[in-house]
Enzyme design. Structure first.
Site, PDB file in Angstrom:
ATOM      1  N   ASP A 115     -11.073  13.868 -19.961  1.00  0.00           N
ATOM      2  CA  ASP A 115     -11.331  14.972 -20.885  1.00  0.00           C
ATOM      3  C   ASP A 115     -10.692  16.266 -20.370  1.00  0.00           C
ATOM      4  OD1 ASP A 115     -12.986  15.231 -18.690  1.00  0.00           O
ATOM      5  OD2 ASP A 115     -14.759  15.771 -19.821  1.00  0.00           O
ATOM      6  N   TYR A 157     -23.717  20.692 -16.219  1.00  0.00           N
ATOM      7  CA  TYR A 157     -22.855  21.688 -15.582  1.00  0.00           C
ATOM      8  C   TYR A 157     -23.504  23.063 -15.628  1.00  0.00           C
ATOM      9  CZ  TYR A 157     -18.673  18.620 -15.559  1.00  0.00           C
ATOM     10  OH  TYR A 157     -17.759  17.626 -15.332  1.00  0.00           O
ATOM     11  N   HIS A 191      -9.066  21.717 -19.599  1.00  0.00           N
ATOM     12  CA  HIS A 191      -8.213  22.564 -18.748  1.00  0.00           C
ATOM     13  C   HIS A 191      -6.806  22.740 -19.316  1.00  0.00           C
ATOM     14  CE1 HIS A 191     -10.796  20.434 -15.475  1.00  0.00           C
ATOM     15  NE2 HIS A 191     -11.487  21.398 -16.044  1.00  0.00           N
ATOM     16  N   SER A 244     -18.878  13.515  -9.515  1.00  0.00           N
ATOM     17  CA  SER A 244     -17.503  13.674  -9.967  1.00  0.00           C
ATOM     18  C   SER A 244     -16.602  13.892  -8.766  1.00  0.00           C
ATOM     19  CB  SER A 244     -17.398  14.862 -10.904  1.00  0.00           C
ATOM     20  OG  SER A 244     -17.506  16.043 -10.170  1.00  0.00           O
ATOM     21  N   GLY A 245     -15.322  13.727  -9.012  1.00  0.00           N
ATOM     22  CA  GLY A 245     -14.371  13.846  -7.910  1.00  0.00           C
ATOM     23  C   GLY A 245     -13.835  15.249  -7.732  1.00  0.00           C
ATOM     24  N   GLY A 279     -11.571  11.330 -12.011  1.00  0.00           N
ATOM     25  CA  GLY A 279     -10.418  11.367 -12.914  1.00  0.00           C
ATOM     26  C   GLY A 279      -9.155  11.780 -12.199  1.00  0.00           C
ATOM     27  N   ARG A 280      -9.053  13.078 -11.903  1.00  0.00           N
ATOM     28  CA  ARG A 280      -7.808  13.580 -11.329  1.00  0.00           C
ATOM     29  C   ARG A 280      -7.477  12.902 -10.001  1.00  0.00           C
ATOM     30  NH1 ARG A 280      -9.275  19.770 -12.096  1.00  0.00           N
ATOM     31  NH2 ARG A 280     -11.336  18.805 -12.026  1.00  0.00           N
ATOM     32  N   LYS A 339     -23.964  13.271 -14.722  1.00  0.00           N
ATOM     33  CA  LYS A 339     -22.787  13.520 -13.900  1.00  0.00           C
ATOM     34  C   LYS A 339     -22.978  14.863 -13.199  1.00  0.00           C
ATOM     35  CE  LYS A 339     -17.815  14.333 -14.129  1.00  0.00           C
ATOM     36  NZ  LYS A 339     -16.790  15.024 -14.932  1.00  0.00           N
ATOM     37  N   TRP A 359     -23.066  15.404 -18.761  1.00  0.00           N
ATOM     38  CA  TRP A 359     -22.295  16.216 -17.824  1.00  0.00           C
ATOM     39  C   TRP A 359     -23.162  17.469 -17.600  1.00  0.00           C
ATOM     40  CZ3 TRP A 359     -19.920  12.214 -19.800  1.00  0.00           C
ATOM     41  CH2 TRP A 359     -18.596  11.881 -19.509  1.00  0.00           C
ATOM     42  N   ARG A 402     -23.480  26.845 -15.721  1.00  0.00           N
ATOM     43  CA  ARG A 402     -22.407  27.737 -16.145  1.00  0.00           C
ATOM     44  C   ARG A 402     -22.976  29.070 -16.629  1.00  0.00           C
ATOM     45  NH1 ARG A 402     -19.547  24.440 -14.595  1.00  0.00           N
ATOM     46  NH2 ARG A 402     -17.497  23.705 -15.267  1.00  0.00           N
TER      47      ARG A 402
END
Lengths: 314, 314, 314, 314, 314
Positions: free
Chosen positions: A56, A182, A61, A257-258, A286-287, A216, A180, A184
């Site tokens: 995603d 997060y 991003h 997450s990574g 992911g990345r 996550k 997810w 923020r």
């Protein structure tokens, strides 16, 4: 593995060390149980661990994330990697799912991400609008939905209300929810930032209380002088912090997450090992996967698989 | 051209050079396939290219846009031009469609634009409200809908949620979506402006991820010192920038817009040629067409048609 | 007057001089055609011209508007005037319609105004909420609805979305829409004000593009130094400006409003004549009628009727 | 009293002196007529006058309002007073109605107040949210609903839209609407304040135009130097001001409120007399009644009843 | 205890001392009566008193609240305590209910909390979004719902509207409502703060007027110099303040909360005794229970039970 034969019993130490949630011990509707079983035991490591490939970042991003490996701009790349690397699931949005999944249909479970936004505007009042809903997920044969909740944002009221409808649709359709979670917004920035143990620990509990099945999270950093007490005074190492957020997530399975790409394969494998030892049910990298050249990504995936199967199987 | 006989195969170079999306390789519902086939192969150049005549400037910019050629204020002008010039489709809003299309019914496909706004207030918090919906498009026999998404606007949450409903209605009715993917708002202004490669590249990816079938973009300009990295440091020429945004759009067909009027016919034709060579599926030129006297507009149209047919046919 | 026998043909001069819209040349659903025919040919001048008596000033401006003629505070006054003066229609809101119309039922067509507001707060972010809907109009036997759209207001997104629903309800019920197209808000103030040709010309086009059947405009003033180009540099007289906005309204019939009271009957009649010569379909004069003593109002009405019948009949 | 036999005729003096609205002259649905008849002729003075006991101050102002007479905190007190004092109706919210009315069911008509708010935050952007709806009123056997509209508030668009739905539900169910027409917000403060003739006169007209059946107003004060013209220059006494707002309310029956407690019984009775002479249909006095000891409240009520019956009966 | 045989009679002293609401004297639908009877007479003390164990602090305050007793992070702890301690009900949100209640199903009544938020952002414009609805409560077999209303918040309009729908769903399903009536926001801060008698007294009345069946309040503090009159000048001791808010709550049963943890068991028991003597129907103590080690929590619970049974039974 028959749920009826293994009733949950109150833990004699009152849960200071919550064991990792196990499917057979969870209260779940039949539909959620069917789909979670597919993710945990019929794909990926197949032993209750989860290895999820998310995609995603292009929305969140922009294409900038793909500059180190333009090949991944073509969504066939992550789909191939997910299938050949035997991931538990691939997690992406409605556009990519509808456009690229046809030839992989049935070979890799789908976690349909339901909401998202660009990062062009800043996150002071972050809100993540829905671009798909649970019926889309049902229509595409997904095995779970993904939902980003911006915890502590000034607009959390909008986010929570929107999540309510997702949760209720999931109850109706027997669809598991991956949140997810997060932290923020300007308020969390003023309290130490989104990455601290304070923030991640709170996020874990919110996921548990609002009804996520899987959450996550990010690896929690040490708190800083802006963090509220009692976190500010805590002196815990990484492993202790990881275990703490897993405990706060309670019966919600945790995926870590990574984050940004790490070029050192050994470091990535060790990270996963640390997460799993801390009680995580799996990882969503992911990345760190699809920004590697295809063969290196596949190799790293296989190392993670091997480790997950040998040491953390049920 | 039978989809079953030509399955998509993962590209061995992992998609660094994505070929232009071809209808037979796309995953589409039957209704979308029928309507897109009509646009790509049964009208206009009829060889998979798209030549679209838009007429939403009267709402978006006011009658000022028509001062160079008042004749075009009468919507019979663009309708005649679209029919006699053999365009793939005409794109306009509900008022103009209902009032002027009756006598051209069936002779020119309609892309019904669903949302829009005036430019009286500035675009710092741009949002584009719907003035028609997908059912209107079905009722009018349209072959696609057009939707403006202001990417990166502080109110993108509203825009994305609104688009979700459009996308779902389109899924229900088999109606293709053309997204006017327009970076807008104070945040994009602070990051280099709406016209940069950064902005247009992000826009292309958003269209791909949110589920557009076709995306309308502008020719990307070079980035400037306010653009974020890695774009700020890129040194690419126009053709490279065009190819980049087409790649970011993935399986979403790209139309480039013409922008303001250019009086040099040769320059316009060369522009179209450059866009097509960069992987665009077509162009959507309004003011460069209907601000010319009728015969010159028709002549220019025919030159574009000829070029599209001779060099970019499938 | 059979629509089938007189198909619209593209105008050879491409519409520089748009003829006044004629019912038989318009694309209309059967219900709209029936109701517009009633307004244009079965009441008022009965020759395609419209003479409408509006009474929404009590809500929009408060009872202050009635100080010069308190008799008009009793809504029986305008109803009597509309009936005895043989107006095409009376335009007012739900409260006045429900309370005063019973004894005039069937003797004067109703244009039910659907939205409005007080002028207590200023118009910087003007928005006009609905206090009735299209079903109310159907229920009361109205022949059209009236809707105020504040063009260019910072909240135009709300206004346009709200109008979409009205337009769609009107499509469903075959109900004509009269749009009070009013430029408003701080942005239009910064660009020369609500009364300029720039503002009125834009308003005319918005009505055309969003799907109004009839648009109510004000006589456009000359632009000023705050107006945007190319309007700022225009040097057109009143008649030219009137013709320009009529052209921009395209196939949308134009009614000009009377604005504040003018005590000179001859001046009022000449104003109407000028508007009709400029291509207007009619006028909507309130305060210039019902702020006169009853007999003078009736007399002035008859002069307007006579002029409309003798010179602008079809 | 047969409506068919006494058609309304246009007043020869064009309504400068509007007679008080009489039920038989009003255009009303059958349900509204039945319920208003019950209020006007089958309870209270039974001669077309209204004497309403309101009890919404606990929500609007908090328990502080009850400090002078704590007995009234128990809602049995006002219910007893309403029944024994033979009021036309009691007006209160859903909580008090559901909790206290059971034993008085059928002995006193209910006006169910549908919206309200606390006075903790100031009124600069006042808005009155609904806490009950028309279906609640039907379910409880109410004979009317009460709705507060904050006229001129910056959020009047929200208020008016919300009122639209109430009005339409009332049309559907034949339920009369009593509008608490209250000028509020920073704009009215800047124009002289909520109590001026300007403000109250505007409020009366808004109620008339938006479709209220009965309007609750306050005794208008003289205007001040902040009031807009022509009000600022008016020199009218109390009786003239009262007659003016009654005229502006047109066919909407006017109730005047009592405002803060006045300890002088004679003064209260004279106030009511003045209101009735000015054309009011009745009064809605709360604190001036239930802040008195029970027997004094009952005595004062009886004096008002006697006066209403002897001088203003139909 | 037959409701028909014991009609409520107006209190001769007009309610200065309202007796504690008793189920048989309340006007309730059958469903509400069944469920409230279960809470009041079939669980907990079983004599009309309520002892409720809440667990919403993890969402409202984060995991920090559990630092003094990490065992309570595992929701099995409070469930066991509620069952073994024979509480009237446990109050928590949808996530915890669905995940932990299965093995306790039928052994402890559930009050499903419907809304909540994190405390990351401040409370200046506090709003509490719904994360579950009344249908969820019905689906889970709950005996009541809990709803937080932020009284006096600048966004109280949103809160009250949202509550309206909850109240109506509860009327439809016969589900009792427990309102967490919490003064919040910058306006209440400016008027003395959320804990004063002014604030709590207003909160009690709002619950009564908006239709709560039970209200959760905090022990009111003395007012301060920022409090409005007449509260600012009051000189009442704790017991008088408690009785005052109970009176203002009228027929709404009052639960007092425990607030932050007090390590002195005797003090806690005396607090409960004081609350009960003041007319409370019960208490809702969370941190004062589950932050104690399990055996001490159970012991304290039993002391409270004994006291409730011996002195305040019906």
């Amino acid at each position: 593995m028959n749920r009826q034969e293994q009733p949950v019993r109150p833990n004699p130490d009152h849960g200071v060390r919550t064991p990792r949630p196990r499917l057979e011990n969870l209260s779940l509707s039949l539909g959620k149980r069917v789909r979670l079983h597919r993710l945990l035991y019929a794909s990926g490591p197949k032993n209750g661990n989860l290895l999820v490939l998310p995609l995603d970042q292009g929305l969140e991003h922009g294409p900038a994330d793909f500059f180190p490996n333009p090949a991944a701009l073509n969504t066939d790349y992550p789909f191939r990697l997910a299938v050949e690397g035997n991931y538990s699931a691939i997690a992406l949005g409605i556009g990519l799912a509808e456009k690229y999944m046809e030839q992989y249909a049935g070979t890799i479970p789908l976690i349909l991400k339901l909401n998202g936004k660009t990062n062009i505007a800043d996150d002071a009042e972050a809100v993540s609008p829905m671009f798909a809903n649970v019926e889309d997920a049902v229509r595409l044969g997904a095995d779970a939905v993904g939902y980003t909740l911006y915890i502590g944002s000034p607009r959390q009221d909008h986010e929570i209300l929107q999540f309510q409808r997702v949760r209720q649709d999931c109850a109706r359709f027997g669809m598991p929810i991956v949140m997810w979670a997060y932290p923020r917004g300007r308020a969390i920035d003023a309290k130490g930032g989104k990455g601290t143990l304070y923030a991640q620990d709170y996020a874990a509990r919110v996921a548990e209380e609002l009804g996520a099945d899987i959450v996550k999270l990010h690896e929690p950093e040490a708190d800083n002088e802006r963090s509220p007490e009692p976190y500010r005074s805590l002196r815990e190492d990484t492993a202790e912090r990881l275990r703490r957020v897993v405990r706060s997530a309670g019966k919600t399975m945790v995926l870590f997450s990574g984050g940004e790409k790490n070029d050192d394969d050994d470091a990535v494998v060790n990270k996963v090992k640390l997460y799993m030892e801390s009680g995580a049910t799996g990882v969503m990298f992911g990345r760190n996967m699809w920004l590697r050249p295809y063969d290196r990504a596949l190799g790293l995936t296989q190392r993670v698989q091997t480790m997950m199967k040998s040491r953390f199987g049920e």
